[in-house]
Write an enzyme that holds these catalytic residues in place. Structure first.
Site, PDB file in Angstrom:
ATOM      1  CG  ASP A  22       8.186  39.165  67.932  1.00 40.71           C
ATOM      2  OD1 ASP A  22       8.957  39.150  66.962  1.00 40.71           O
ATOM      3  OD2 ASP A  22       7.056  39.694  67.929  1.00 40.71           O
ATOM      4  CG  ASN A  24      10.046  39.825  63.278  1.00 38.92           C
ATOM      5  OD1 ASN A  24       9.318  39.445  64.208  1.00 38.92           O
ATOM      6  ND2 ASN A  24      10.240  39.116  62.191  1.00 38.92           N
ATOM      7  CG  ASP A  26       6.771  37.708  63.594  1.00 37.28           C
ATOM      8  OD1 ASP A  26       7.068  37.624  64.809  1.00 37.28           O
ATOM      9  OD2 ASP A  26       7.252  36.950  62.737  1.00 37.28           O
ATOM     10  CG  ASP A  30      12.636  36.820  66.196  1.00 38.05           C
ATOM     11  OD1 ASP A  30      13.528  36.983  67.042  1.00 38.05           O
ATOM     12  OD2 ASP A  30      11.802  37.707  65.884  1.00 38.05           O
ATOM     13  CG  ASP A  99      12.677  18.825  68.847  1.00 32.99           C
ATOM     14  OD1 ASP A  99      12.530  17.633  68.541  1.00 32.99           O
ATOM     15  OD2 ASP A  99      12.112  19.365  69.812  1.00 32.99           O
ATOM     16  CG  ASP A 195       9.181  14.483  67.984  1.00 29.84           C
ATOM     17  OD1 ASP A 195       8.907  15.069  69.043  1.00 29.84           O
ATOM     18  OD2 ASP A 195       8.311  14.095  67.182  1.00 29.84           O
ATOM     19  CD  GLU A 255       9.035  12.863  72.854  1.00 29.90           C
ATOM     20  OE1 GLU A 255       8.146  13.486  73.416  1.00 29.90           O
ATOM     21  OE2 GLU A 255       8.992  12.600  71.629  1.00 29.90           O
ATOM     22  CG  HIS A 318       7.344  21.193  73.977  1.00 25.24           C
ATOM     23  ND1 HIS A 318       8.373  20.342  74.326  1.00 25.24           N
ATOM     24  CD2 HIS A 318       6.786  20.666  72.876  1.00 25.24           C
ATOM     25  CE1 HIS A 318       8.420  19.339  73.471  1.00 25.24           C
ATOM     26  NE2 HIS A 318       7.477  19.513  72.563  1.00 25.24           N
ATOM     27  CG  ASP A 319       5.073  17.588  74.520  1.00 30.81           C
ATOM     28  OD1 ASP A 319       4.566  18.401  73.725  1.00 30.81           O
ATOM     29  OD2 ASP A 319       5.946  16.763  74.185  1.00 30.81           O
TER      30      ASP A 319
HETATM   31  C1  NOJ Z   1       6.646  14.839  70.848  1.00 25.48           C
HETATM   32  C2  NOJ Z   1       6.712  16.328  70.923  1.00 25.48           C
HETATM   33  O1  NOJ Z   1       7.342  16.691  72.126  1.00 25.48           O
HETATM   34  C3  NOJ Z   1       5.299  16.840  70.829  1.00 25.48           C
HETATM   35  O2  NOJ Z   1       5.212  18.214  71.074  1.00 25.48           O
HETATM   36  C4  NOJ Z   1       4.758  16.502  69.466  1.00 25.48           C
HETATM   37  O3  NOJ Z   1       3.381  16.829  69.417  1.00 25.48           O
HETATM   38  C5  NOJ Z   1       4.904  15.009  69.153  1.00 25.48           C
HETATM   39  N1  NOJ Z   1       6.170  14.465  69.552  1.00 25.48           N
HETATM   40  C6  NOJ Z   1       4.766  14.776  67.676  1.00 25.48           C
HETATM   41  O4  NOJ Z   1       5.876  15.258  66.995  1.00 25.48           O
END
Ligand code: NOJ
Length: 541
Positions: A22, A24, A26, A30, A99, A195, A255, A318-319
């Site tokens: 970050d 700035n 907030d 960014d 993405d 995605d 994905e 990130h999942d």
């Molecule tokens: C897969 C993404 O990696 C995930 O973070 C998201 O919640 C779902 N697709 C829906 O877009």
């Protein structure tokens, strides 16, 4: 000599922009933050950056609910900031992958606002509406249909109710999404991570899905045969590929949650360049973290992906809980995380490294009231959601790990005072330098980039395989045990993975093989029989 192909031979580094840096104050990372760290990323040795969504979003699903596909969320910056990022990245030889969240939009997207406004709106059919729901379920739990009082009908959403699914059976929708890709291609973007691409199309008649075995026992599970992998998908992927191919050197990685069979089906010269098969990410706890698991998964994938279908290696994103958190027995112990990193960087396939993985960041633990992720809020404490792996990057021991001068949008992991990039850069024995050296090794050895995968052995403790290219063979030895293990490199066969051709023709390393990289011994010649140190990563060539 085979030509270098960036998306096959290089490492792709995933940036989760809101948690990167970050500038700035907030509390959100960014685009200028990313630009200011390009030198770091180039020095790390990655080839490309995949940015999780940076478009305007009400954040029902943290950016994966897009309200405008061709703009930048003001929290991240402006289109001008993005153009600077692309230019500066390219100047350093780094590619940028966006993405592309095309399957659904935010319920605040102008397309959906129009669609929901009346039954005869020209965009009504851009989404799936019907008078009564079928039995489809949302990936985030509960029914996949939401009643909308404006027109007294239900709309379909695979994810949260704020993420209505677009109807790809409508040609205008397909055209609009191709235009989105073209918009970014024109701005110099090098590729897209698509995605959930295999759910773009639904059966237009919207019939029920059959329930799965566990579904019949009452769990919210069914066979997704009507809402995924529909016949329209392959022709549309071909159209996407034709569009992308008009711009040289661009890339599509898709994905799907469908496993390696599904992923391989969509990869090809006129389809996607690659698709995630998540072969190694269901080893959630340490018990499947053993040589056999990785060998079996690796071999299975090899049989599904032909030579022309290039696989991907993913251990964290990130999942998912971070690999370091899944496998490490305690916070101090980075041995298993080193093995995970070695697998990521030496198995056949493009490595996708998730930000922070290079310093073995761990998932942050959150109390119930701190959980932000929708499925985590719904299923806590059985499933705590995906916030843990999304905590801000740990740059230094400064307040908030040097991530932000403001209030970070998500809690920083309290271990940042001892685990941070600046500290690791000052220590040649750190995890950072382990990652850095291994990436450097990949750059100079074509066998590690695009060599074939040759399984050697999976004992209780040791995983051994080779990567073989034109003129070189590399042997990777990984000791999964927390104790020293004797291993005979010249008789590595005989553990069930020998093929007909026998060991000698494969050029197994015997006495005289050289250590090119090791966490347990100096570089140089090794005898046939060696004692691998606890969690040793050893590369012979
Ligand atoms: C897969 C993404 O990696 C995930 O973070 C998201 O919640 C779902 N697709 C829906 O877009």
């Amino acid at each position: 000599m085979e030509e270098y192909v960036w998306w096959r031979d290089g490492v792709i580094y995933q940036i989760y922009p809101r948690s990167f840096l970050d500038t700035n104050g907030d509390g959100f990372g960014d685009l200028p933050g990313i630009t200011s760290r390009l030198d770091y990323l180039a020095d790390l040795g990655v080839a490309a950056l995949w940015l999780s969504p940076i478009y305007p979003s009400p954040d029902a699903d943290f950016g994966y609910d897009v309200a405008d596909h061709t703009a930048i969320d003001p929290r991240y910056g402006t289109l001008a900031d993005f153009e600077i990022l692309v230019e500066e990245a390219h100047r350093r030889g780094l590619r940028i992958i966006l993405d592309a969240v095309l399957n659904h939009t935010s319920d605040q997207h102008p397309w959906f606002l129009e669609s929901r406004s009346s039954k005869d709106n020209p965009k009504r059919d851009w989404y799936s509406w019907r008078a009564a729901p079928n039995n489809w379920i949302s990936a985030f739990g509960g029914r996949a249909w939401e009643y909308d009082p404006v027109t007294s009908e239900y709309y379909y959403h695979l994810f949260t109710r704020e993420q209505p699914d677009l109807n790809f059976n409508n040609p205008e929708v397909r055209q609009a999404q191709l235009d989105v890709l073209r918009f970014w291609l024109e701005r110099g973007v090098d590729g897209f991570r698509l995605d959930v691409f295999n759910t773009y199309f639904e059966n237009p008649d919207l019939p029920d899905n059959p329930s799965s075995l566990l579904g019949r026992l009452g769990l919210p599970l069914q066979q997704h045969i009507q809402d995924a992998d529909q016949p329209g998908l392959l022709p549309f992927l071909r159209e996407m590929r034709a569009l992308v191919d008009r711009y040289p050197g661009r890339y599509l990685v898709g994905e799907t949650f469908g496993g390696p069979e599904a992923a391989a089906r969509y990869v090809g010269d006129d389809l996607l360049h690659a698709a995630f098969s998540f072969d190694f990410t269901d080893s959630r706890w340490s018990w499947p973290f053993n040589p056999r698991y990785f060998m079996e998964r690796g071999i299975r994938r090899e049989t599904l992906f032909g030579a022309a279908q290039w696989p991907t290696n993913v251990l964290s994103n990130h999942d998912l809980p971070r690999a370091a958190s899944r496998y490490a027995r305690d916070d101090e112990d980075d041995g298993p995380a080193r093995l995970a990193m070695a697998l990521l960087l030496t198995l056949r396939g493009t490595p996708f490294m998730y930000q922070g993985e290079e310093i073995a960041m761990r998932d942050v633990a959150l109390r119930r009231g701190e959980i932000l992720d929708p499925p985590g809020r719904r299923y806590w404490p059985f499933y705590k959601g995906r916030d843990g792996c999304r905590a801000p990057f740990q740059w230094s021991a400064a307040p908030n790990a040097g991530f932000s001068a403001g209030m970070p949008w998500l809690k920083v992991h309290p271990d940042y005072r001892s685990r941070n990039l600046a500290g690791q850069k000052a220590n040649p024995a750190s995890f950072f330098y382990f990652t850095h050296r291994l990436i450097a090794l990949r750059w100079i050895h074509p066998a590690l980039q695009h060599g074939e995968f040759v399984p050697l052995a999976a004992t209780r403790e040791v995983l051994a395989y080779q990567r073989k290219a034109e003129n070189e063979t590399m042997t990777i030895l990984l000791n999964f045990a927390k104790k020293p293990v004797d291993f005979d490199t010249s008789t590595a066969l005989g553990h069930g993975f020998a093929s007909q051709d026998g060991g000698s023709e494969r050029g197994l390393p015997g006495a005289g093989a050289r250590v090119l990289f090791s966490t347990g011994r100096p570089e140089g010649v090794v005898p046939g029989r060696i004692r691998l140190e606890p969690y040793e990563v050893c590369v012979l060539g």
